[in-house]
Design a protein around this motif. Structure first.
Motif, PDB file in Angstrom:
ATOM      1  N   MET A 190      24.841  89.315 -66.949  1.00 54.59           N
ATOM      2  CA  MET A 190      25.109  88.812 -65.603  1.00 54.59           C
ATOM      3  C   MET A 190      26.199  87.751 -65.662  1.00 54.59           C
ATOM      4  SD  MET A 190      21.678  88.339 -63.286  1.00 54.59           S
ATOM      5  CE  MET A 190      22.616  87.911 -61.815  1.00 54.59           C
ATOM      6  N   PRO A 191      27.087  87.705 -64.662  1.00 57.48           N
ATOM      7  CA  PRO A 191      28.167  86.690 -64.678  1.00 57.48           C
ATOM      8  C   PRO A 191      27.594  85.273 -64.644  1.00 57.48           C
ATOM      9  CG  PRO A 191      28.586  88.403 -63.031  1.00 57.48           C
ATOM     10  CD  PRO A 191      27.194  88.618 -63.526  1.00 57.48           C
ATOM     11  N   ALA A 192      28.237  84.384 -65.381  1.00 61.67           N
ATOM     12  CA  ALA A 192      27.786  82.992 -65.415  1.00 61.67           C
ATOM     13  C   ALA A 192      27.856  82.360 -64.033  1.00 61.67           C
ATOM     14  CB  ALA A 192      28.643  82.199 -66.409  1.00 61.67           C
ATOM     15  N   THR A 193      28.844  82.770 -63.218  1.00 60.66           N
ATOM     16  CA  THR A 193      28.946  82.207 -61.865  1.00 60.66           C
ATOM     17  C   THR A 193      27.733  82.606 -61.025  1.00 60.66           C
ATOM     18  OG1 THR A 193      30.276  84.136 -61.239  1.00 60.66           O
ATOM     19  CG2 THR A 193      31.469  82.133 -61.833  1.00 60.66           C
ATOM     20  N   ALA A 194      27.273  83.825 -61.218  1.00 56.30           N
ATOM     21  CA  ALA A 194      26.086  84.282 -60.478  1.00 56.30           C
ATOM     22  C   ALA A 194      24.875  83.447 -60.850  1.00 56.30           C
ATOM     23  CB  ALA A 194      25.818  85.764 -60.763  1.00 56.30           C
ATOM     24  N   ILE A 195      24.730  83.151 -62.126  1.00 62.81           N
ATOM     25  CA  ILE A 195      23.590  82.348 -62.582  1.00 62.81           C
ATOM     26  C   ILE A 195      23.682  80.945 -62.021  1.00 62.81           C
ATOM     27  CG2 ILE A 195      22.426  81.393 -64.601  1.00 62.81           C
ATOM     28  CD1 ILE A 195      22.150  84.471 -64.103  1.00 62.81           C
ATOM     29  N   SER A 196      24.877  80.400 -62.027  1.00 64.86           N
ATOM     30  CA  SER A 196      25.061  79.055 -61.477  1.00 64.86           C
ATOM     31  C   SER A 196      24.686  79.024 -59.997  1.00 64.86           C
ATOM     32  CB  SER A 196      26.522  78.621 -61.668  1.00 64.86           C
ATOM     33  OG  SER A 196      26.748  77.373 -61.043  1.00 64.86           O
ATOM     34  N   GLU A 197      25.111  80.038 -59.251  1.00 62.08           N
ATOM     35  CA  GLU A 197      24.805  80.091 -57.829  1.00 62.08           C
ATOM     36  C   GLU A 197      23.313  80.306 -57.591  1.00 62.08           C
ATOM     37  OE1 GLU A 197      27.329  83.078 -56.195  1.00 62.08           O
ATOM     38  OE2 GLU A 197      29.144  81.831 -56.318  1.00 62.08           O
ATOM     39  N   LEU A 198      22.683  81.164 -58.365  1.00 64.61           N
ATOM     40  CA  LEU A 198      21.237  81.400 -58.214  1.00 64.61           C
ATOM     41  C   LEU A 198      20.441  80.146 -58.552  1.00 64.61           C
ATOM     42  CD1 LEU A 198      20.830  84.993 -59.701  1.00 64.61           C
ATOM     43  CD2 LEU A 198      20.400  84.294 -57.333  1.00 64.61           C
ATOM     44  N   THR A 199      20.863  79.435 -59.612  1.00 62.71           N
ATOM     45  CA  THR A 199      20.165  78.205 -59.992  1.00 62.71           C
ATOM     46  C   THR A 199      20.269  77.159 -58.883  1.00 62.71           C
ATOM     47  OG1 THR A 199      20.622  78.632 -62.328  1.00 62.71           O
ATOM     48  CG2 THR A 199      20.017  76.378 -61.720  1.00 62.71           C
ATOM     49  N   GLY A 200      21.467  77.013 -58.340  1.00 67.60           N
ATOM     50  CA  GLY A 200      21.645  76.061 -57.256  1.00 67.60           C
ATOM     51  C   GLY A 200      20.866  76.441 -56.017  1.00 67.60           C
ATOM     52  N   ALA A 201      20.874  77.730 -55.673  1.00 62.82           N
ATOM     53  CA  ALA A 201      20.135  78.188 -54.491  1.00 62.82           C
ATOM     54  C   ALA A 201      18.632  78.007 -54.686  1.00 62.82           C
ATOM     55  CB  ALA A 201      20.461  79.656 -54.216  1.00 62.82           C
ATOM     56  N   TYR A 202      18.145  78.354 -55.870  1.00 66.49           N
ATOM     57  CA  TYR A 202      16.710  78.220 -56.146  1.00 66.49           C
ATOM     58  C   TYR A 202      16.276  76.764 -56.036  1.00 66.49           C
ATOM     59  CZ  TYR A 202      12.281  78.489 -58.706  1.00 66.49           C
ATOM     60  OH  TYR A 202      10.955  78.395 -59.083  1.00 66.49           O
ATOM     61  N   GLN A 223      13.237  90.394 -67.270  1.00 64.81           N
ATOM     62  CA  GLN A 223      12.189  90.100 -68.244  1.00 64.81           C
ATOM     63  C   GLN A 223      11.393  91.358 -68.590  1.00 64.81           C
ATOM     64  OE1 GLN A 223      10.668  86.363 -66.052  1.00 64.81           O
ATOM     65  NE2 GLN A 223      10.087  86.008 -68.186  1.00 64.81           N
ATOM     66  N   LEU A 224      11.035  92.123 -67.563  1.00 69.48           N
ATOM     67  CA  LEU A 224      10.238  93.319 -67.802  1.00 69.48           C
ATOM     68  C   LEU A 224      11.062  94.438 -68.446  1.00 69.48           C
ATOM     69  CD1 LEU A 224       8.031  93.500 -64.589  1.00 69.48           C
ATOM     70  CD2 LEU A 224       7.367  92.767 -66.869  1.00 69.48           C
ATOM     71  N   ILE A 225      12.340  94.525 -68.078  1.00 72.14           N
ATOM     72  CA  ILE A 225      13.172  95.594 -68.623  1.00 72.14           C
ATOM     73  C   ILE A 225      13.471  95.364 -70.102  1.00 72.14           C
ATOM     74  CG2 ILE A 225      15.500  96.600 -68.526  1.00 72.14           C
ATOM     75  CD1 ILE A 225      15.359  96.012 -65.452  1.00 72.14           C
ATOM     76  N   ARG A 226      13.828  94.142 -70.437  1.00 78.00           N
ATOM     77  CA  ARG A 226      14.313  93.882 -71.800  1.00 78.00           C
ATOM     78  C   ARG A 226      13.445  92.924 -72.607  1.00 78.00           C
ATOM     79  NH1 ARG A 226      19.321  95.962 -72.628  1.00 78.00           N
ATOM     80  NH2 ARG A 226      20.483  96.627 -70.766  1.00 78.00           N
ATOM     81  N   GLY A 227      12.412  92.372 -71.968  1.00 73.13           N
ATOM     82  CA  GLY A 227      11.588  91.376 -72.662  1.00 73.13           C
ATOM     83  C   GLY A 227      10.897  91.908 -73.893  1.00 73.13           C
ATOM     84  N   GLY A 228      10.571  93.214 -73.899  1.00 75.85           N
ATOM     85  CA  GLY A 228       9.921  93.790 -75.081  1.00 75.85           C
ATOM     86  C   GLY A 228      10.822  93.809 -76.292  1.00 75.85           C
ATOM     87  N   ARG A 229      12.152  93.898 -76.025  1.00 79.50           N
ATOM     88  CA  ARG A 229      13.126  93.940 -77.119  1.00 79.50           C
ATOM     89  C   ARG A 229      13.695  92.560 -77.456  1.00 79.50           C
ATOM     90  NH1 ARG A 229      15.832  98.849 -78.002  1.00 79.50           N
ATOM     91  NH2 ARG A 229      14.327 100.549 -77.996  1.00 79.50           N
ATOM     92  N   LEU A 243      19.674  82.477 -69.660  1.00 84.60           N
ATOM     93  CA  LEU A 243      19.748  83.460 -70.743  1.00 84.60           C
ATOM     94  C   LEU A 243      20.390  84.772 -70.303  1.00 84.60           C
ATOM     95  CD1 LEU A 243      16.116  83.056 -72.174  1.00 84.60           C
ATOM     96  CD2 LEU A 243      18.221  82.081 -73.119  1.00 84.60           C
ATOM     97  N   LEU A 244      20.482  85.002 -68.988  1.00 84.66           N
ATOM     98  CA  LEU A 244      20.876  86.313 -68.497  1.00 84.66           C
ATOM     99  C   LEU A 244      22.335  86.684 -68.783  1.00 84.66           C
ATOM    100  CD1 LEU A 244      18.885  86.522 -65.126  1.00 84.66           C
ATOM    101  CD2 LEU A 244      18.224  87.267 -67.422  1.00 84.66           C
ATOM    102  N   PRO A 245      23.287  85.748 -68.774  1.00 85.19           N
ATOM    103  CA  PRO A 245      24.650  86.166 -69.141  1.00 85.19           C
ATOM    104  C   PRO A 245      24.711  86.783 -70.535  1.00 85.19           C
ATOM    105  CG  PRO A 245      24.715  84.038 -68.047  1.00 85.19           C
ATOM    106  CD  PRO A 245      23.257  84.352 -68.292  1.00 85.19           C
ATOM    107  N   GLU A 246      24.006  86.192 -71.488  1.00 84.11           N
ATOM    108  CA  GLU A 246      24.064  86.700 -72.858  1.00 84.11           C
ATOM    109  C   GLU A 246      23.191  87.932 -73.047  1.00 84.11           C
ATOM    110  OE1 GLU A 246      22.988  85.288 -77.420  1.00 84.11           O
ATOM    111  OE2 GLU A 246      23.053  83.802 -75.812  1.00 84.11           O
ATOM    112  N   THR A 247      22.010  87.936 -72.425  1.00 80.59           N
ATOM    113  CA  THR A 247      21.055  89.016 -72.706  1.00 80.59           C
ATOM    114  C   THR A 247      21.293  90.268 -71.880  1.00 80.59           C
ATOM    115  OG1 THR A 247      19.502  88.017 -71.128  1.00 80.59           O
ATOM    116  CG2 THR A 247      19.229  87.447 -73.462  1.00 80.59           C
TER     117      THR A 247
END
Length: 965
Positions: free
Chosen positions: A378-390, A350-356, A371-375
């Protein structure tokens, strides 16, 4: 039915379920027969939450009422909390009722939310959204009620009228930070708030007028009390205000311009992360939205900001150290692979790219991760795992907190607690739950390391440290040593080498024990690296190494610096800016402790806090232990002077505030010293009698003259004091060892001077000058008020009346203080012949200048800020002459004792022109500011003759005009 269900539970959790079921027996008696599903849910809730059981026991009708409205199983529509609470508060008449209704409402809704969470009637996001909506409603409805109540008392705050625009009503804006701002509150979360308002102005329509700042500060305090105070009904939400500008030391409420200025000029990296989640939760939503838009550039930079990685890495390392120090490895939030690491991953991007990319400018983490895979790729699998862990970790956090409504994220360590948690999380046993937890945390750790990798060792930094150790351990010749310092960029290599070599070859170092030597080598490279980075590195090195030599035999101070890198940085920074600072620490190394806590170092306390702190410290010391009392007073003074100096050096305090704090400090100490001296003498001789049968109370005052009286103390200022009593000198003290009143008060004065003047290991408190007492050195040490008044009326010289202009009571009897002020006013208000007065003032000024000013041979090159023509004393004499000349016409000329406010009164009464008054005020402040800098750099009051030439000439002109000289 319920008993049967309990017996189906794991054996380890049956006792707690039975205990909680017993608690709610009365509540169940008010409920109709339930379905098996509801009973199953009840047992699940009773296993998971002692808090719910306690609430249902306290309010037996609550469960039936929740069931009647189907609130345990229906989702509230948007605004439901607000509407319910608003109806409850309609009949509230006072703050006590407000507190009661808020807490009752919170308890009801928390039972509902915990029930729905533990039974998985809703998912984690719905629980956090519900909790956040509940908090929003409580804050906003409480604020509305309190705002109306405060407006009735003090009027409605308005903006200042602008050109063509009338004043507009103002409301408080409450900004929610952290989890509240992101709609992510947990079951026992505190709420982080910031209070702000649009602009300065005054209240209108009330019984009294307040500045908006005062109004909103009072309103904010009441709101905190309404939410945070613990009453018989508990609390609403624990409220944390430390995220506001300047933290706990800053004002409770800031205006929008002050907020913008703070974040633009002083906002730190961690405050950027905090502001990602900022949201207006109560008050003026429209104005709040404008504020957040104003602050957006601080949070989101227009460029791609890769510095966020380093900052987050540093923050995470600090958290890791805290986890290790406090043993928080079992913390599902802060431990490795915990909730905080998932948050850091999202915040980094967010801080690195949020301004753009405005899509990343959202608050809720689970909106950012997808949003991170597109922006950012980041791999979609990583996002899925982070979402589940969170989600898993947040559910675990809720289960932990549901037990007792306690703000903790620590896994249970007892067998029963572990069994209850495993059950509430849907696992057969603790081992199964822990296996899944370890798995989920491992995923987070892996992805966190991929995104925010630990910093590589810095070979350049290691080489730099090795260089300094090489210099220490080698036998360099002078030329080699000087060349070394030149190579490392020091401004004066000769001076630097001499200071370094002096320490290295000193006897203190030669006789050091091995442990001390190790500690020195642990701190020296870091210290040298810090020093070499400042502008005046050679001067700084010389100052700091003198301190190191002073503490080298007490190597625990070396450990203090090695273990507290921030303290080391502050030491270098402040020694670079001030020779006085380094000399003070060298004389009293014990003050190094004060560098550790930067919040207190750069935030001198109020006079009331000083009074409270000093009295608390002295309470721990036996009254008869005078040596310890004196040492405590000296350390207290030195520590607070150091804090003022640090704030002065760094520009955190303006000149006038510096003098205020130093004067308050002296006042607080004098009050305590008088108490100590009075107690010691009255214990020994009994209390003196003011009149037959009437004891003194104490009928004694300490009067401050000069800088003390004028609230203008500087570093190292002595105290010009006069002691006055109001007792019958023919009477005696009432005690076993009775003495005459006059003798008692003389000894009281001597005791006060002894406590202040005696030189101990901590130095002296203050040098005391008593020469301004009646008849000077030849006069009595303590005068009666009557004798003082007669002397001032009949014998005092004009210069003594000048001194009286700056006299005020510092400590002692309130009654006698008022009597003294009346005597002072009577003396100063006498009509005087202006020609005679002018002549005497001018003659006295010339005598002082001849004795104390710059010699004729040096006057073309040098200027003594205080004593030379056109300097500080000329301004003081102009003020004193005007007070004596015109006080009989304009009594407010002698209301105050400080030069600035007397100049204001002179201007107000046309004793001096507005332009000349402004010139004298500016000159006086600038002279004193330069004088402060001179002291802090260890220099005299003398500067170059052309440095303040314009002011000098103006003061000389005004001197001639005012005194007809």
């Amino acid at each position: 039915m319920l008993s049967q269900l309990i017996h189906t539970l794991p054996a380890a959790i049956q006792p707690s379920a039975i205990r909680n079921l017993d608690k709610v027996s009365e509540a169940l008696s008010h409920c109709p027969e339930q379905s098996d599903a509801v009973y199953n849910d009840l047992i699940r809730v009773l296993v998971g939450s002692d808090y719910v059981a306690d609430q249902l026991a306290r309010s037996p009708m609550l469960l039936a009422e929740l069931q009647q409205h189907n609130d345990l199983y229906r989702a509230y529509p948007t605004g439901e909390y607000q509407q319910q609470l608003s109806r409850l508060l309609i009949s509230v008449d006072n703050e006590e009722q407000l507190h009661h209704q808020l807490r009752q409402f919170r308890q009801r809704e928390m039972v509902r939310i915990i029930w729905r969470d533990l039974t998985r009637a809703v998912d984690m996001r719905a629980t956090t959204a519900d909790l956040s909506a509940l908090a929003d409603a409580c804050i906003d409805e409480a604020l509305k009620w309190l705002y109306n109540d405060c407006c009735n008392k003090w009027g409605t705050p308005h903006s200042s009228p602008a050109e063509g625009l009338p004043a507009q009503p103002q409301q408080l804006v409450v900004v929610g930070m952290g989890k509240l701002g992101a709609h992510e509150l947990n079951l026992s979360s505190d709420i982080d708030l910031i209070f702000t308002y649009p602009e300065k102005g005054m209240t209108e329509g009330g019984r009294r007028v307040l500045a908006n700042q005062d109004f909103f500060s009072r309103l904010g305090q009441k709101l905190i009390q309404a939410l945070d105070n613990i009453t018989a009904d508990g609390f609403v939400f624990r409220t944390d205000m430390r995220l506001r500008p300047y933290g706990a030391s800053g004002p409770l409420v800031c205006s929008f311009p002050a907020m913008e200025d703070y974040y633009q000029t002083q906002g730190r990296d961690w405050e950027r992360y905090a502001m990602i989640k900022a949201r207006v939760v109560a008050g003026d939503q429209q104005a709040g939205a404008e504020l957040l838009e104003m602050l957006r550039p601080f949070v989101y930079r227009k460029y791609i900001d890769f510095s966020a990685f380093d900052s987050l890495r540093s923050m995470k390392e600090m958290i890791n150290k805290e986890v290790r120090r406090k043993g928080l490895q079992g913390n599902v939030k802060l431990g490795a692979g915990g909730i905080r690491e998932v948050e850091f991953i999202a915040q980094a991007f967010q801080l690195i790219r949020g301004g753009r990319d405005p899509r990343l400018q959202q608050r809720e983490l689970l909106n950012i991760l997808p949003l991170l895979p597109e922006t950012v790729g980041m791999p979609a699998t990583a996002i899925s795992e982070l979402t589940g862990a969170y989600t898993f970790l947040r559910n675990a956090e809720h289960v932990i907190q549901a037990v007792a409504d306690r703000q903790t994220q620590e896994l249970p360590t007892d067998a029963t607690g572990q069994a209850r948690m495993a059950y509430s999380m849907g696992f057969d046993d603790w081992e199964s739950f822990m296996a899944e937890l370890v798995h989920q945390r491992g995923r987070v750790t892996e992805h966190f390391a991929d995104v925010i990798a630990p910093a590589d060792e810095n070979p350049q930094q290691d080489d730099h440290n090795s260089d300094w150790l090489l210099l220490w351990n080698s036998e360099f010749e002078t030329e080699e040593g000087e060349a070394f310092f030149a190579q490392h960029g020091l401004d004066n290599p000769q001076q630097a080498w001499q200071a370094f070599n002096h320490l290295k070859s000193s006897r203190s170092v030669q006789v050091m024990q091995a442990v001390g030597h190790e500690r020195l080598l642990a701190v020296l490279p870091k210290l040298m690296t810090e020093i070499s980075a400042v502008e005046n590195a050679s001067d700084t090195l010389e100052r700091v190494l003198l301190l190191i030599q002073a503490i080298i035999r007490r190597s625990s101070y070396l450990v203090l610096l090695a273990e507290n890198p921030d303290a080391m940085k502050q030491l270098v920074r402040l020694c670079s800016a001030s020779a006085w600072f380094s000399e003070t620490l060298t004389k009293q190394p014990v003050l190094l402790d004060e560098l550790i806590d930067q919040r207190s170092l750069y935030s001198p306390p109020s006079k009331e806090t000083l009074q409270s702190d000093l009295r608390q410290q002295l309470l721990r010391i036996p009254e008869e232990d005078e040596e310890q009392l004196m040492d405590t007073l000296r350390y207290f003074k030195s520590a607070h002077v150091l804090s003022v100096a640090a704030s002065d050096i760094t520009g955190a305090l303006p000149l006038m505030k510096v003098s205020d704090y130093l004067t308050w400090l002296a006042e607080v100490i004098l009050e305590v010293v008088l108490d100590i001296a009075w107690r010691q003498l009255s214990d020994k001789y009994g209390v003196p009698m003011r009149a037959p049968g009437i004891p003194c109370d104490p009928d004694f005052i300490i009067v401050g003259y000069g800088k003390m009286g004028g609230i203008e103390l500087s570093y190292g200022s002595d105290l010009d004091l006069v002691f006055i009593h109001d007792a019958d000198t023919s009477l005696y003290t009432e005690g076993k060892k009775s003495i005459a009143n006059a003798v008692f008060f003389t000894r009281l004065g001597q005791k006060i001077i002894h406590i202040l003047n005696t030189f101990t290991t901590g130095g002296y408190l203050y040098e005391v000058d008593m020469r301004l007492r009646p008849s000077g050195k030849s006069g009595l040490l303590v005068s009666s008020l009557k004798a003082f008044s007669e002397y001032q009326q009949k014998e005092a010289w004009t210069w003594e009346h000048q001194a009286l202009v700056r006299a005020r009571v510092i400590a002692g009897s309130t009654k006698l203080k008022h009597q003294f002020e009346q005597v002072r006013r009577t003396i100063l208000s006498q009509p005087r012949d202006l020609t005679t007065l002018s002549t005497e003032v001018i003659n006295m000024r010339e005598k002082m200048r001849d004795h104390l000013g710059t010699s004729e041979q040096e006057s073309d090159a040098l200027f003594n800020l205080k004593q030379d023509r056109g300097g500080i004393v000329d301004i003081e004499f102009i003020v004193q002459y005007s007070a004596l000349a015109y006080a009989h016409q304009y009594p407010d000329l002698i209301d105050y004792t400080d030069n600035i406010r007397i100049l204001d009164a002179m201007e107000r009464n046309a004793v001096i022109s507005t332009e000349d008054a402004q010139t004298l005020r500016e000159a006086y402040k600038d002279y004193r500011s330069v004088g402060h800098r001179q002291v802090l750099q260890g220099r005299t009051n003398t500067v170059s003759a052309n440095e303040l030439e314009e002011y000098r000439q103006e003061v000389i002109r005004i001197w001639k005009s005012q005194l007809n000289a």
